[in-house]
Scaffold this motif. Structure first.
Motif, PDB file in Angstrom:
ATOM      1  N   LYS A   1       0.869  -1.198   0.000  1.00 48.58           N
ATOM      2  CA  LYS A   1       0.000   0.000   0.000  1.00 48.58           C
ATOM      3  C   LYS A   1       0.900   1.241   0.000  1.00 48.58           C
ATOM      4  CE  LYS A   1      -4.576   0.376   0.653  1.00 48.58           C
ATOM      5  NZ  LYS A   1      -5.556  -0.076  -0.343  1.00 48.58           N
ATOM      6  N   GLN A   2       1.595   1.412  -1.106  1.00 53.82           N
ATOM      7  CA  GLN A   2       2.653   2.420  -1.218  1.00 53.82           C
ATOM      8  C   GLN A   2       2.122   3.849  -1.036  1.00 53.82           C
ATOM      9  OE1 GLN A   2       5.695   1.585  -1.380  1.00 53.82           O
ATOM     10  NE2 GLN A   2       5.899  -0.365  -2.461  1.00 53.82           N
ATOM     11  N   PRO A   3       2.990   4.741  -0.552  1.00 55.29           N
ATOM     12  CA  PRO A   3       2.583   6.149  -0.437  1.00 55.29           C
ATOM     13  C   PRO A   3       2.176   6.706  -1.802  1.00 55.29           C
ATOM     14  CG  PRO A   3       4.951   5.865  -0.025  1.00 55.29           C
ATOM     15  CD  PRO A   3       4.356   4.498  -0.090  1.00 55.29           C
ATOM     16  N   CYS A   4       1.180   7.521  -1.808  1.00 55.90           N
ATOM     17  CA  CYS A   4       0.696   8.277  -2.983  1.00 55.90           C
ATOM     18  C   CYS A   4       0.012   7.422  -4.064  1.00 55.90           C
ATOM     19  CB  CYS A   4       1.819   9.096  -3.634  1.00 55.90           C
ATOM     20  SG  CYS A   4       2.649  10.174  -2.453  1.00 55.90           S
ATOM     21  N   ILE A   5       0.550   6.214  -4.369  1.00 49.06           N
ATOM     22  CA  ILE A   5      -0.015   5.422  -5.472  1.00 49.06           C
ATOM     23  C   ILE A   5      -0.633   4.108  -5.008  1.00 49.06           C
ATOM     24  CG2 ILE A   5       1.569   6.403  -7.190  1.00 49.06           C
ATOM     25  CD1 ILE A   5       3.094   3.646  -7.026  1.00 49.06           C
ATOM     26  N   GLY A   6      -0.695   3.882  -3.695  1.00 44.71           N
ATOM     27  CA  GLY A   6      -1.242   2.619  -3.182  1.00 44.71           C
ATOM     28  C   GLY A   6      -2.658   2.397  -3.689  1.00 44.71           C
ATOM     29  N   GLY A   7      -2.879   1.253  -4.340  1.00 41.11           N
ATOM     30  CA  GLY A   7      -4.157   1.025  -5.017  1.00 41.11           C
ATOM     31  C   GLY A   7      -5.290   0.681  -4.063  1.00 41.11           C
ATOM     32  N   GLU A   8      -6.490   1.021  -4.490  1.00 45.68           N
ATOM     33  CA  GLU A   8      -7.702   0.600  -3.778  1.00 45.68           C
ATOM     34  C   GLU A   8      -7.856  -0.909  -3.921  1.00 45.68           C
ATOM     35  OE1 GLU A   8     -11.476   1.139  -5.980  1.00 45.68           O
ATOM     36  OE2 GLU A   8     -12.206   2.129  -4.184  1.00 45.68           O
ATOM     37  N   VAL A   9      -8.375  -1.554  -2.893  1.00 36.43           N
ATOM     38  CA  VAL A   9      -8.808  -2.947  -3.028  1.00 36.43           C
ATOM     39  C   VAL A   9     -10.311  -2.924  -2.838  1.00 36.43           C
ATOM     40  CG1 VAL A   9      -8.622  -5.295  -2.127  1.00 36.43           C
ATOM     41  CG2 VAL A   9      -6.594  -3.843  -2.212  1.00 36.43           C
ATOM     42  N   GLY A  10     -11.021  -3.106  -3.949  1.00 35.67           N
ATOM     43  CA  GLY A  10     -12.474  -2.950  -3.936  1.00 35.67           C
ATOM     44  C   GLY A  10     -13.162  -3.967  -3.037  1.00 35.67           C
ATOM     45  N   TRP A  11     -14.422  -3.693  -2.701  1.00 41.73           N
ATOM     46  CA  TRP A  11     -15.192  -4.599  -1.843  1.00 41.73           C
ATOM     47  C   TRP A  11     -15.162  -6.013  -2.426  1.00 41.73           C
ATOM     48  CZ3 TRP A  11     -16.821  -3.807   2.924  1.00 41.73           C
ATOM     49  CH2 TRP A  11     -17.040  -2.490   3.360  1.00 41.73           C
ATOM     50  N   HIS A  12     -14.877  -6.964  -1.583  1.00 39.96           N
ATOM     51  CA  HIS A  12     -14.881  -8.368  -2.009  1.00 39.96           C
ATOM     52  C   HIS A  12     -14.968  -9.263  -0.775  1.00 39.96           C
ATOM     53  CE1 HIS A  12     -10.660  -7.715  -0.950  1.00 39.96           C
ATOM     54  NE2 HIS A  12     -10.569  -9.008  -0.777  1.00 39.96           N
ATOM     55  N   GLN A  13     -15.144 -10.548  -1.048  1.00 45.50           N
ATOM     56  CA  GLN A  13     -15.116 -11.576  -0.005  1.00 45.50           C
ATOM     57  C   GLN A  13     -14.005 -12.547  -0.385  1.00 45.50           C
ATOM     58  OE1 GLN A  13     -19.157 -12.168  -1.324  1.00 45.50           O
ATOM     59  NE2 GLN A  13     -19.883 -12.287   0.806  1.00 45.50           N
ATOM     60  N   ASP A  14     -13.191 -12.966   0.574  1.00 44.41           N
ATOM     61  CA  ASP A  14     -12.049 -13.798   0.214  1.00 44.41           C
ATOM     62  C   ASP A  14     -12.461 -15.194  -0.245  1.00 44.41           C
ATOM     63  OD1 ASP A  14     -10.401 -11.673   0.587  1.00 44.41           O
ATOM     64  OD2 ASP A  14      -9.619 -12.313   2.530  1.00 44.41           O
ATOM     65  N   ALA A  15     -13.674 -15.622   0.115  1.00 44.54           N
ATOM     66  CA  ALA A  15     -14.156 -16.922  -0.365  1.00 44.54           C
ATOM     67  C   ALA A  15     -14.316 -16.923  -1.887  1.00 44.54           C
ATOM     68  CB  ALA A  15     -15.475 -17.295   0.313  1.00 44.54           C
ATOM     69  N   THR A  16     -14.368 -15.734  -2.499  1.00 48.96           N
ATOM     70  CA  THR A  16     -14.397 -15.636  -3.957  1.00 48.96           C
ATOM     71  C   THR A  16     -13.169 -16.305  -4.573  1.00 48.96           C
ATOM     72  OG1 THR A  16     -15.772 -13.665  -4.073  1.00 48.96           O
ATOM     73  CG2 THR A  16     -14.167 -13.935  -5.850  1.00 48.96           C
ATOM     74  N   PHE A  17     -12.048 -16.197  -3.865  1.00 47.73           N
ATOM     75  CA  PHE A  17     -10.779 -16.706  -4.398  1.00 47.73           C
ATOM     76  C   PHE A  17     -10.392 -18.064  -3.820  1.00 47.73           C
ATOM     77  CE2 PHE A  17     -10.838 -12.098  -4.549  1.00 47.73           C
ATOM     78  CZ  PHE A  17     -10.547 -11.872  -5.883  1.00 47.73           C
ATOM     79  N   PHE A  18     -11.009 -18.430  -2.691  1.00 52.75           N
ATOM     80  CA  PHE A  18     -10.709 -19.713  -2.037  1.00 52.75           C
ATOM     81  C   PHE A  18     -12.037 -20.378  -1.701  1.00 52.75           C
ATOM     82  CE2 PHE A  18      -7.079 -17.010  -1.346  1.00 52.75           C
ATOM     83  CZ  PHE A  18      -6.030 -17.841  -1.665  1.00 52.75           C
ATOM     84  N   HIS A  19     -12.609 -21.007  -2.739  1.00 57.39           N
ATOM     85  CA  HIS A  19     -13.925 -21.601  -2.555  1.00 57.39           C
ATOM     86  C   HIS A  19     -13.781 -22.994  -1.965  1.00 57.39           C
ATOM     87  CE1 HIS A  19     -18.143 -21.800  -3.082  1.00 57.39           C
ATOM     88  NE2 HIS A  19     -18.114 -22.761  -3.969  1.00 57.39           N
TER      89      HIS A  19
END
Ligand code: FE2
Length: 279
Positions: free
Chosen positions: A138-156
């Motif tokens: 989460k770098q200064p100035c350019i740290g990207g947003e991580v949009g709303w999600h649920q981690d089960a989306t990626f680990f079903h």
């Protein structure tokens, strides 16, 4: 590890905040190691970025191979129009992933131990399996947003079992992009599934339930050393970092070995790098 009230809180809210879980020395060890990994990283023509907005579109062989590697991903906003880096390399990396915990002795040590093992079991993981680790800058100035999600989306898994262990390695504040969660939101349905088919991935919509609005979301500003645990269905988010201060964090994703792990999950392991738990 946890008293009955805390376990009850976790069941009701879907998350738990444990301040002072890691010492300053433990944090310094992984921070130094992460910086050394980035220092040694020669991007060459590699321009893999990490974005939660269009991960299916930008996912590539480098991303898929990172399941069993220690790989660096750039911030989406790291590059100028001519392809050059806008900030020094050390200030341009979004994250390192995804097998730090199994391949790097410093991260192995940070990721395991009797305390974490006991905690995982108290949170319901009878046979914890550690699939993924991420060092998030989460770098200064350019740290990207991580949009709303649920981690089960990626680990079903069936039933849902993935549990996230998120360690603040620096103070996480409203200014530098702390976590936001929806208390109790782990009772809402799984909205999306990140599905792998061969060497491609796609996001599949499962449910139209909207993400929480400002009335239901709360921020979790926490000091360095805090461990935040949350349920795989808990909606969470983090804002972009436009501040001059970074917000390093380290996360682990564990499932319960008793639950069936989907063959369609992007991250698979074979015997060349066997899955382990917190011991
Ligand atoms: Fe997440």
């Amino acid at each position: 590890m946890l008293d009955r009230q805390r376990i009850q809180d976790y069941r009701e809210r879907g998350y738990l905040v444990l301040e002072g879980f890691k010492s300053a020395a433990e944090i310094a060890a992984v921070r130094d190691r992460a910086l050394a990994i980035v220092e040694a990283f020669d991007p060459g023509n590699q321009r893999s970025i990490f974005t939660t907005r269009e991960q299916a579109r930008v996912t590539d062989a480098y991303f898929l191979a990172s399941a069993e590697r220690v790989s660096c991903f750039f911030e989406e906003e790291a590059f100028a129009a001519d392809g050059s880096l806008r900030q020094a390399k050390a200030l341009s990396i979004n994250k390192i992933g995804h097998a730090l915990h199994d391949l790097d002795p410093v991260f192995d040590r940070f990721s395991r131990g009797p305390q974490l093992d006991a905690l995982a079991r108290e949170l319901g993981l009878a046979e914890p399996l550690l699939w993924q680790s991420m060092y998030i800058f989460k770098q200064p100035c350019i740290g990207g947003e991580v949009g709303w999600h649920q981690d089960a989306t990626f680990f079903h898994t069936d039933p849902v079992s993935v549990t996230t262990f998120w360690f603040a390695l620096e103070d996480a504040t409203l200014d530098n992009g702390c976590l936001w969660v929806e208390p109790g939101g782990h009772r809402s349905p799984l909205r999306q599934l990140f599905v792998r088919e061969g060497d491609s991935v796609r996001m599949q919509r499962l449910d139209e339930t909207p993400w929480p609005g400002a009335d239901r979301a709360i921020p979790l500003p926490v000091p360095a050393g805090t461990l935040v645990c949350f349920h795989g269905l808990l909606p969470h988010y983090s804002a972009p970092n436009r501040s001059p201060v970074s917000r390093h964090a380290y996360s682990l994703h564990a499932t319960d070995g008793r639950a069936a792990y989907a063959a369609s999950n992007w991250l698979q392991r074979d015997d060349s790098l066997p899955l382990r738990g917190f011991r």
